[in-house]
Scaffold this active site. Sequence first.
Site, PDB file in Angstrom:
ATOM      1  N   ASP A 171       0.845  -1.191   0.000  1.00 46.17           N
ATOM      2  CA  ASP A 171       0.000   0.000   0.000  1.00 46.17           C
ATOM      3  C   ASP A 171       0.883   1.244   0.000  1.00 46.17           C
ATOM      4  O   ASP A 171       1.971   1.250   0.579  1.00 46.17           O
ATOM      5  CB  ASP A 171      -0.913   0.018   1.230  1.00 46.17           C
ATOM      6  CG  ASP A 171      -0.127   0.133   2.531  1.00 46.17           C
ATOM      7  OD1 ASP A 171       0.015   1.252   3.051  1.00 46.17           O
ATOM      8  OD2 ASP A 171       0.386  -0.899   3.011  1.00 46.17           O
ATOM      9  N   SER A 172       0.422   2.282  -0.686  1.00 42.20           N
ATOM     10  CA  SER A 172       1.088   3.586  -0.718  1.00 42.20           C
ATOM     11  C   SER A 172       2.537   3.442  -1.208  1.00 42.20           C
ATOM     12  O   SER A 172       2.779   2.941  -2.294  1.00 42.20           O
ATOM     13  CB  SER A 172       0.995   4.249   0.665  1.00 42.20           C
ATOM     14  OG  SER A 172       1.311   5.615   0.609  1.00 42.20           O
ATOM     15  N   ALA A 173       3.523   3.828  -0.390  1.00 42.08           N
ATOM     16  CA  ALA A 173       4.920   3.644  -0.804  1.00 42.08           C
ATOM     17  C   ALA A 173       5.239   2.167  -1.008  1.00 42.08           C
ATOM     18  O   ALA A 173       6.047   1.811  -1.874  1.00 42.08           O
ATOM     19  CB  ALA A 173       5.857   4.251   0.235  1.00 42.08           C
ATOM     20  N   VAL A 201      -2.330  -1.091  -3.616  1.00 44.66           N
ATOM     21  CA  VAL A 201      -3.379  -0.381  -2.878  1.00 44.66           C
ATOM     22  C   VAL A 201      -2.941   1.067  -2.672  1.00 44.66           C
ATOM     23  O   VAL A 201      -1.943   1.334  -2.002  1.00 44.66           O
ATOM     24  CB  VAL A 201      -3.661  -1.066  -1.528  1.00 44.66           C
ATOM     25  CG1 VAL A 201      -4.756  -0.319  -0.770  1.00 44.66           C
ATOM     26  CG2 VAL A 201      -4.057  -2.521  -1.737  1.00 44.66           C
ATOM     27  N   HIS A 300      -7.016   8.036   1.755  1.00 51.85           N
ATOM     28  CA  HIS A 300      -5.803   7.228   1.613  1.00 51.85           C
ATOM     29  C   HIS A 300      -5.701   6.175   2.720  1.00 51.85           C
ATOM     30  O   HIS A 300      -5.872   6.475   3.891  1.00 51.85           O
ATOM     31  CB  HIS A 300      -4.582   8.164   1.651  1.00 51.85           C
ATOM     32  CG  HIS A 300      -3.308   7.520   1.217  1.00 51.85           C
ATOM     33  ND1 HIS A 300      -3.133   6.974  -0.029  1.00 51.85           N
ATOM     34  CD2 HIS A 300      -2.127   7.329   1.873  1.00 51.85           C
ATOM     35  CE1 HIS A 300      -1.909   6.496  -0.142  1.00 51.85           C
ATOM     36  NE2 HIS A 300      -1.287   6.678   1.009  1.00 51.85           N
TER      37      HIS A 300
END
Length: 324
Positions: A171-173, A201, A300
């Site tokens: 997820d994200s980074a 994600v 987010h």
Amino acid sequence: MDFSSLNPSMRNDIAYDFSPLIKIYKDGRIERLTGTTKLPPSLDHKTGVESKDAVISQEPALSVRLYLPTKSTTNSPDKKLPLLVYIHGGGFVVETAFSPIYHTHLNVLVAQANVVAVSVDYRLAPEHSLPAAYNDAWAAIKWVASHSEGKGSEEWLNRHADFQRVFFAGDSAGANIAHHMGLRVGSEGLSGVKLNGIVLVHPYFWGTEPIGAESALPPIAREYMAGLWRVAYPLTSGSDDPFLNPGKDPKLGELGCEKVLVCVGEKDVLKERGCNYSEVLKKSGWKGAVEVIEAKGENHVFHLFNPTCDNAVAMFKKIVSFIN
């Protein structure tokens, strides 16, 4: 992420203020505002998932947390399960594989998807600038692959992991890193392993020119995303660095899997990048299938903080069906 309360720091002792993640002071001191709590591995009685940690490298210091769905493995001790390599988020600067939100998340995901999972604890920026996190994740994946013939150091992987059904997720980074690990599999290969798919994600991708609804974002939101990247990767060429902007990567078509699932949130500042990733991937010459799902009204990584809400449950179901 809510940018309405963000203001450039007026304090003269702070060099960079990326609240609510991190503050970096002019004297070099780093203050992490979240993601510093760690949970030990355990047997989670709610999900029936057992976890344990393994050190895979002393220099650099690199560890992973392994997860095993005990119901499946106890009832069928020789049954092989899909293998999920998970890479946590946190803007490259906060969180660990041992954070409560990720430990809880992996317990639920492993139980629902009925997989063996390896959660990678990579080194964080700014103490360890990128590409350290990418290198750590690749080292962890190669360590995982070393078990493909059943002769590795970790018995859970030797005994229970199906190396012909391997998935990366993040997820994200962590989604950014997972994407680049898929590229490395495609360009370098991974002996004994078949990478079936990747789950991204709310991926942390960005670019110099606004796309879609990004043009309506407040300037401070765009500068936050670009600035956080520069702090994590001081030697970057900027927001169009292929590490951050897949649309600028000539090797994008080499992605080493058959399918990709991209999850976006309607209110996430990174939503347009997740949708755009699907479009540029289709145009890259890659032969696989990519699907985007959107969680209406969500911000987010909402699923990490509200894992039982309807949208999170629906997203989990989609990921589970993608893997199985």
